[in-house]
Design an enzyme around this catalytic site. Structure first.
Site, PDB file in Angstrom:
ATOM      1  N   GLY A 175      -4.576  -4.314  -3.809  1.00 53.08           N
ATOM      2  CA  GLY A 175      -5.403  -3.020  -4.256  1.00 53.08           C
ATOM      3  C   GLY A 175      -4.834  -2.139  -4.293  1.00 53.08           C
ATOM      4  O   GLY A 175      -4.324  -1.249  -3.588  1.00 53.08           O
ATOM      5  N   HIS A 176      -4.664  -1.504  -5.729  1.00 55.72           N
ATOM      6  CA  HIS A 176      -3.893  -0.840  -6.099  1.00 55.72           C
ATOM      7  C   HIS A 176      -4.823   0.174  -6.101  1.00 55.72           C
ATOM      8  O   HIS A 176      -6.022   0.504  -7.378  1.00 55.72           O
ATOM      9  CB  HIS A 176      -3.328  -1.041  -7.270  1.00 55.72           C
ATOM     10  CG  HIS A 176      -1.903  -2.259  -6.686  1.00 55.72           C
ATOM     11  ND1 HIS A 176      -0.850  -2.858  -8.055  1.00 55.72           N
ATOM     12  CD2 HIS A 176      -1.682  -2.489  -6.141  1.00 55.72           C
ATOM     13  CE1 HIS A 176      -0.406  -2.734  -7.539  1.00 55.72           C
ATOM     14  NE2 HIS A 176      -0.646  -3.485  -5.886  1.00 55.72           N
ATOM     15  N   GLN A 236       2.008  -5.410  -3.413  1.00 55.03           N
ATOM     16  CA  GLN A 236       2.287  -6.381  -1.747  1.00 55.03           C
ATOM     17  C   GLN A 236       3.309  -5.681  -1.910  1.00 55.03           C
ATOM     18  O   GLN A 236       3.609  -4.056  -1.771  1.00 55.03           O
ATOM     19  CB  GLN A 236       2.425  -7.791  -1.140  1.00 55.03           C
ATOM     20  CG  GLN A 236       1.361  -8.767  -1.488  1.00 55.03           C
ATOM     21  CD  GLN A 236       0.676  -9.191  -2.381  1.00 55.03           C
ATOM     22  OE1 GLN A 236       1.574  -9.271  -3.645  1.00 55.03           O
ATOM     23  NE2 GLN A 236      -0.189  -8.667  -2.635  1.00 55.03           N
ATOM     24  N   ASP A 247       0.703  -1.351  -0.042  1.00 50.41           N
ATOM     25  CA  ASP A 247       0.318   0.365  -0.097  1.00 50.41           C
ATOM     26  C   ASP A 247       0.948   1.148   0.040  1.00 50.41           C
ATOM     27  O   ASP A 247       0.403   2.341   0.327  1.00 50.41           O
ATOM     28  CB  ASP A 247      -1.090   0.138   1.045  1.00 50.41           C
ATOM     29  CG  ASP A 247      -2.116  -1.023   0.770  1.00 50.41           C
ATOM     30  OD1 ASP A 247      -1.894  -1.829   0.055  1.00 50.41           O
ATOM     31  OD2 ASP A 247      -1.852  -1.558   2.596  1.00 50.41           O
ATOM     32  N   LYS A 275       1.236   2.422  -5.162  1.00 54.62           N
ATOM     33  CA  LYS A 275       2.508   1.646  -5.992  1.00 54.62           C
ATOM     34  C   LYS A 275       1.086   1.968  -7.491  1.00 54.62           C
ATOM     35  O   LYS A 275       1.644   2.568  -8.131  1.00 54.62           O
ATOM     36  CB  LYS A 275       1.961   0.623  -6.199  1.00 54.62           C
ATOM     37  CG  LYS A 275       3.669  -0.266  -5.393  1.00 54.62           C
ATOM     38  CD  LYS A 275       3.172  -1.636  -5.374  1.00 54.62           C
ATOM     39  CE  LYS A 275       2.521  -2.190  -4.466  1.00 54.62           C
ATOM     40  NZ  LYS A 275       2.537  -2.413  -2.660  1.00 54.62           N
TER      41      LYS A 275
END
Ligand code: GDP
Ligand code: IMO
Ligand code: MG
Length: 422
Positions: free
Chosen positions: A39-40, A222, A12, A15
């Site tokens: 989750g980007h 990650q 988080d 990215k």
């Protein structure tokens, strides 16, 4: 050449936002590991989009996007995600490619993830429960189902049936009851959908593109401290999140790897269980969570917050050979003073700058360097030169400690809220 962009902390780091920006200069964005645990978050013309399996280059219209063999794909989440993104990018499917060697996450993998976590009780990993661990276990255990198995003539039903049988036995041992049939309809429908996408022999495709002089950026998911080998084991994910993962997650040779961008927040967060030496379990941590809106993009869980940890960061920079640092969420620290950065740990009375073998069973007392907060909101600055001296001092300290220059500073959620530093 293939450049790499990866997270240096516990995920988080921002990215998605950075890849979306950098993708303007690349021809191909390729995810090399992880799965829908990621989750980007991207803001496209003010609209928030969260990507889980699709690479973050989809909003740059010229960019091709590859889901590499190192990724584990849940056909159900991928289908949903594609339907959402196609509404915004109608040509998405022409620009999305999937390695036939990527492994599949089945409904029983998700059930096994939940059963395993429930059995661990207080020692649970805090998994996102997306089936990541069980899917990678089947991959390395040589039982997995791959994307190529969905194609005609590859006996999908038979292979799936065998795997499901094995999983049902395991679930019985866990004494875990679940209605797999309900999930299975969606799964089969999504597998049929997946089989019609651009499924390719990605390693040859990448080789041809590299030979053609195309610019490729490998997008990590990650963060380095969640790496299966070098993270805070066992509180990690099940893939290699460091730069080494790019070669086996895409099928490219090490000599083709170019620049390695490493992203860190100006502070630090972690979601899920496990050691976090610089965590602030007080009102400062709470204030960071609020200022940074630190809630998981995939699960919505509150993220644990703390000061930047230079010991852990230097380890991550070393492991991946990071030569370009990016610092995000600098604006979040606007109202904090003093700021702290951990520069060493005290372990059994001894000072060290190395990551201990087992942070879970080792009492770690971080030593902090203090910095004055900045006099001016960072998101009002349009260039690095405009930033206050106190901010520059913080950045220089981080660069010197890590022996790596900061190339970009992110000062807001928007694509263009980015200052080029060097
Ligand atoms: P990722 O998984 O590394 O892509 O990061 P996430 O999307 O899970 O979490 C990063 C969060 O921080 C998202 O909500 C972003 O919109 C947000 N973000 C990224 N960069 C910045 C920044 O410089 N400032 C602020 N305030 N928010 C940012
Ligand atoms: P992005 O790509 C933050 C964490 C989970 C849990 C551990 C194992 O958005 O940075 P898993 O589902 O892999 O079995 O969970 O890893 N985790 C993440 N934390 N960001 C992520 O991805 C994460 N993906 C997994 O919270 O602690
Ligand atoms: Mg995330």
């Amino acid at each position: 050449m293939v450049d790499v962009l990866l997270g240096l902390q516990w995920g988080d780091e921002g990215k998605g936002k950075i890849v979306d920006y950098l993708a303007a200069d690349y021809d191909i964005i390729a995810r090399f590991q992880g799965g829908p645990n990621a989750g980007h978050t991207l803001y496209i013309e003010g609209k928030k989009v969260v990507l889980h399996t699709i690479p973050s280059g989809v909003f740059q219209p010229h960019c091709l996007n590859l889901i590499g063999n190192g990724v584990v794909i849940d056909p159900v989440t991928l289908k949903k995600e594609i339907e959402e993104i196609v509404a915004l990018q109608p040509d998405l499917l022409e620009r999305l490619f999937i390695s036939q060697r990527a492994h599949l996450i089945t409904p029983t993998h998700r059930a096994l993830d939940a059963a395993s976590e429930a059995a661990k009780g207080k020692e649970k990993i805090g998994s996102t429960l997306k089936g990541i661990g069980p899917a990678y276990m089947d991959k390395t255990g040589r039982n997995g189902l791959r994307v190529g198995d969905c194609l005609d003539g590859n006996d999908f039903e038979e292979k799936y049936g065998k795997l499901k049988q094995k999983h049902m036995e395991l679930l019985k041992q866990y004494d875990y009851e679940v209605d797999i049939e309900g999930w299975e309809n969606d799964f089969k429908e999504a597998v049929a959908f997946l089989s019609k996408l651009n499924i390719i022999n990605a390693e040859y495709w990448l080789e041809a593109n590299i030979k053609d002089g195309k610019k490729i950026l490998a997008e990590g998911a990650q963060g380095s401290m969640l790496d299966i080998d070098f993270g805070t084991y066992p509180f990690v994910t099940s893939s290699n999140t460091i730069a080494a993962g790019v070669c086996n997650g895409l099928g490219i040779a090490p000599r083709y790897v170019g620049d390695v961008y490493g992203i860190t927040k100006a502070y630090c967060t972690r979601v899920g269980s496990g050691p976090f030496p610089t965590e602030l379990e007080d009102e400062v941590g709470e204030a960071l969570r609020k200022a940074g809106n630190e809630f998981g993009a995939t699960t919505g869980r509150p993220r644990r917050c703390g000061w930047i940890d230079l010991v852990a960061l230097r380890y991550a920079v070393m492991l991946s050979g990071v030569n370009k640092l990016i610092m995000t969420k600098t604006d979040v620290l606007d109202s904090f003073s003093p700021l702290c950065a951990a520069t060493s740990y005290k372990v059994n009375g001894q000072e060290t700058k190395e990551m201990p073998y087992d942070l879970c069973s080792t009492e770690v007392d971080p030593h902090y360097e203090e910095f004055a907060g900045w006099e001016k909101p960072i998101n009002e600055c349009k260039t690095y030169e405009e930033t206050p001296e106190t901010f520059k001092k913080y950045c220089s300290f981080v660069e010197e400690y890590l022996g790596t220059e900061i190339t970009y500073i992110s000062n807001g959620t928007g694509r263009d809220q980015l200052l080029k530093k060097s």
